[in-house]
Design an enzyme around this catalytic site. Sequence first.
Site, PDB file in Angstrom:
ATOM      1  N   HIS A  54      -4.342  28.406 -23.514  1.00 16.95           N
ATOM      2  CA  HIS A  54      -3.449  27.358 -21.660  1.00 16.95           C
ATOM      3  C   HIS A  54      -3.120  26.525 -22.760  1.00 16.95           C
ATOM      4  CE1 HIS A  54      -6.452  28.744 -19.672  1.00 16.95           C
ATOM      5  NE2 HIS A  54      -6.330  28.396 -18.838  1.00 16.95           N
ATOM      6  N   LYS A  77      -5.404  21.156 -21.753  1.00 17.04           N
ATOM      7  CA  LYS A  77      -6.654  21.346 -21.381  1.00 17.04           C
ATOM      8  C   LYS A  77      -7.960  20.240 -22.364  1.00 17.04           C
ATOM      9  CE  LYS A  77      -8.764  25.222 -18.779  1.00 17.04           C
ATOM     10  NZ  LYS A  77      -9.388  24.421 -17.806  1.00 17.04           N
TER      11      LYS A  77
END
Lengths: 252, 252, 252, 252
Positions: free
Chosen positions: A139, A143
């Site tokens: 990601h 995050k």
Amino acid sequence: MNSQAEPIRVGVLGAHGRMGTEACQAVADSADLELVARLDVGDELSSAAEAGARVLVDFTTPDVVMDNLRWCVERGVHAVVGTSGFTTSRLDEVRSWLVDRPGVGVVIAPNFAVGAVLMMEFAARAARFFESVEVVEMHHPQKIDAPSGTALRTAQLIAEARAEAGLGPVPDATKEEMAGARGTGVEGVPVHSLRARGLVAHQEVLFGATGETLTIRHDSYDRKSFMPGVLLAVRAVVSRPGLTVGLGPLLS
Amino acid sequence: MNSQAEPIRVGVLGAHGRMGTEACQAVADSADLELVARLDVGDELSSAAEAGARVLVDFTTPDVVMDNLRWCVERGVHAVVGTSGFTTSRLDEVRSWLVDRPGVGVVIAPNFAVGAVLMMEFAARAARFFESVEVVEMHHPQKIDAPSGTALRTAQLIAEARAEAGLGPVPDATKEEMAGARGTGVEGVPVHSLRARGLVAHQEVLFGATGETLTIRHDSYDRKSFMPGVLLAVRAVVSRPGLTVGLGPLLS
Amino acid sequence: MNSQAEPIRVGVLGAHGRMGTEACQAVADSADLELVARLDVGDELSSAAEAGARVLVDFTTPDVVMDNLRWCVERGVHAVVGTSGFTTSRLDEVRSWLVDRPGVGVVIAPNFAVGAVLMMEFAARAARFFESVEVVEMHHPQKIDAPSGTALRTAQLIAEARAEAGLGPVPDATKEEMAGARGTGVEGVPVHSLRARGLVAHQEVLFGATGETLTIRHDSYDRKSFMPGVLLAVRAVVSRPGLTVGLGPLLS
Amino acid sequence: MNSQAEPIRVGVLGAHGRMGTEACQAVADSADLELVARLDVGDELSSAAEAGARVLVDFTTPDVVMDNLRWCVERGVHAVVGTSGFTTSRLDEVRSWLVDRPGVGVVIAPNFAVGAVLMMEFAARAARFFESVEVVEMHHPQKIDAPSGTALRTAQLIAEARAEAGLGPVPDATKEEMAGARGTGVEGVPVHSLRARGLVAHQEVLFGATGETLTIRHDSYDRKSFMPGVLLAVRAVVSRPGLTVGLGPLLS
């Protein structure tokens, strides 16, 4: 598309976040839904009730989502939750709340992209045929949680399938490990979290047996890819009491 | 191919292991090399000396390799080492031994495959252009150490290049981590180790910047891919005193 | 950042396209550049001249780009070209025009992302060590040309390196081929073009030798990743007469 | 494991090839099977009949496999076929032969690895959810046919699923194509064949929809990975009359 005369009244929690913004737009663009509340940090949930929301969509953070959900269940408001951080114990807690509220529906999906749902379905199906398995999720670096909710859910599904098939622990002769190298174990399934600028949301599940590997990979390049799944869940949850985990059961 | 009349006398440590077996075969098949000793657990290093070995090839294990190397340096025997587990402090220790033995050559290579050497070269070159980096190595489940020696070396090279370019830590907003999810940090570079049946030896380096990623991946499918590099190192080490880390400097 | 008092006057051709729109924005946002013309289909190039453009950025289409470039060279306007479709013969043609215009600079880059430029550099470096090579490029389905300009350029660089190293044709025993299965040959290097919804711009170069493969992959997720390279080229081209192919020479 | 007292008598065609050699070994190592014939180029099929073979395993080449199969069907010998090159029309021809021989079983599998079978199952399941699809198969450079049998079968399954779901052609705006760049179309599904030293047998299926892609990849690193599937088919074919395409139906 839902053809009933009365549109479903929907509120969005975390409405100013990236996913929440897209969700507001998607709801507003749907003729059969009506966006009646956009709430974010500092707003009172009661205002969603006052606005007559039948469904709340939650794209908030792991530290507030349980309070939001409890409020929904107690007030009889259906919930569609995309916030991550749902461990088995959190899911059990939500189930316990719903016992006394048989009419309320809650859909908690770690991922609303159709491709991600299929990835999880395929991982659960393949799990019993392979001695080894590893989950790698990738990601963007903003995050907050690691592993992602999708990775946790995938690992749980794999662990269940392995247990049913009578498979023991994954083979691993590691004796000298620098702490963390082998990832984190989610019910015995190793999960690794990568974070890099440029990435959006990606996951790979690697299965291994003698002489062969099978890899299932999902790449989300754009938050728009989640919106068809969010709308599907909003429409389904009003007539689906109890807890539904993952979008899979809604994807015939 | 070396054309000198006298072949180089070579011994192999860890001769019964998988890499050692291939190395014995490769040395035996080379006209300019002579295999004079095959040693494994329980054998005395002195027998290699008695057999007149000028070079010892070490494919043993991290727990014995330092003793083997010290013995080589003290006796003036050159060494080519493929055993993993060489941290910066271990490399410094070997360097300190060599100070008093200026004629002895030691090549310590985490990986003898040409593709792996290029992967490390490219990773070091790319490192300064990208804000984010992650290293993922994948091996068969009999492997004892995690991360692999190749991954450690790659991460060190990347860390050096980042430091030179003035790059700070990789961006990472993780606040809620299940222990190990983000891998192990090797001088600030996250490294993840996967182990699965079916795999041989594989590594991926992922670089990320705004809107783009660059990935460099090496796959070894067969131990035979390492032998050209082992033979290259054996031939080079006799005229290359001091410590050489990695096959790169030998690959013009 | 260029510190000269006078900003460079820049025009953009294909200004309404996706890349052109980003380029206009990037130029407009740069203090040392001045956006003086935005032209697209139907506009006259002469208006760019009237606006005093010293550099034209071309993100048009393969069918009009040669006419645009010829016009630039004849008028003494520098050009930065991101339009694809530049075969060796087209590049030779541009070079021939420049012979009589020694002061004009032209930069033709199949790809302005730093990661893509490094991919090409690494591919050229690795090419001589591997018997086999394949190029796979993947793009969104609106793309008009196949292979992409980046893939053509990569294949040309690989072919040059193979020729220098004395490598012959790639090994390939195919006797029964369904037409097109083995891709298109670019100077002997097989190139494959994939088109799929969801993709942006991606390329993989696969090298193979006995027992090992090396893969270099670039993923562009967002057109913004190209803009630093476009601005770099605009600033460099005014003092870089002649033809420059690829951003590599500008990336020290 | 089959527990019947009488072992199944098995012959192998293409017994000196790489797959055939492994198949002979695998049959010979199985207590419930008996290897009664090893035939290769120049041998007479009649000798297999004389040896009493009930099942013939065919790992030959596309140019002779149809003659072999016809011979089997006419003589009432069951067949397990791993040879590639089975187009829809070839499969139809085999079916037509079997009409008059209701007791004969034929299993034609493009791939005997469990992971490959799952890859095809998952590809067929995912196909209807994605607008775009591309198949990429990668093999060692000694392979004679392109695309591989597995890729052809995968593409056929995808094409069937797309047709059932009412999906039209894959989106593709390509206007300027160098011949072969877009691969070969198998019932409308683009298929690309890569050949490189070092590779064994690999395949990737890429699905694309707005903002997301789903990739399913199978890697065979060793021919041993096919043998469990070959033995499964040999045991099953004696009680499974008619044509079975793919190992899927045998994998409960």
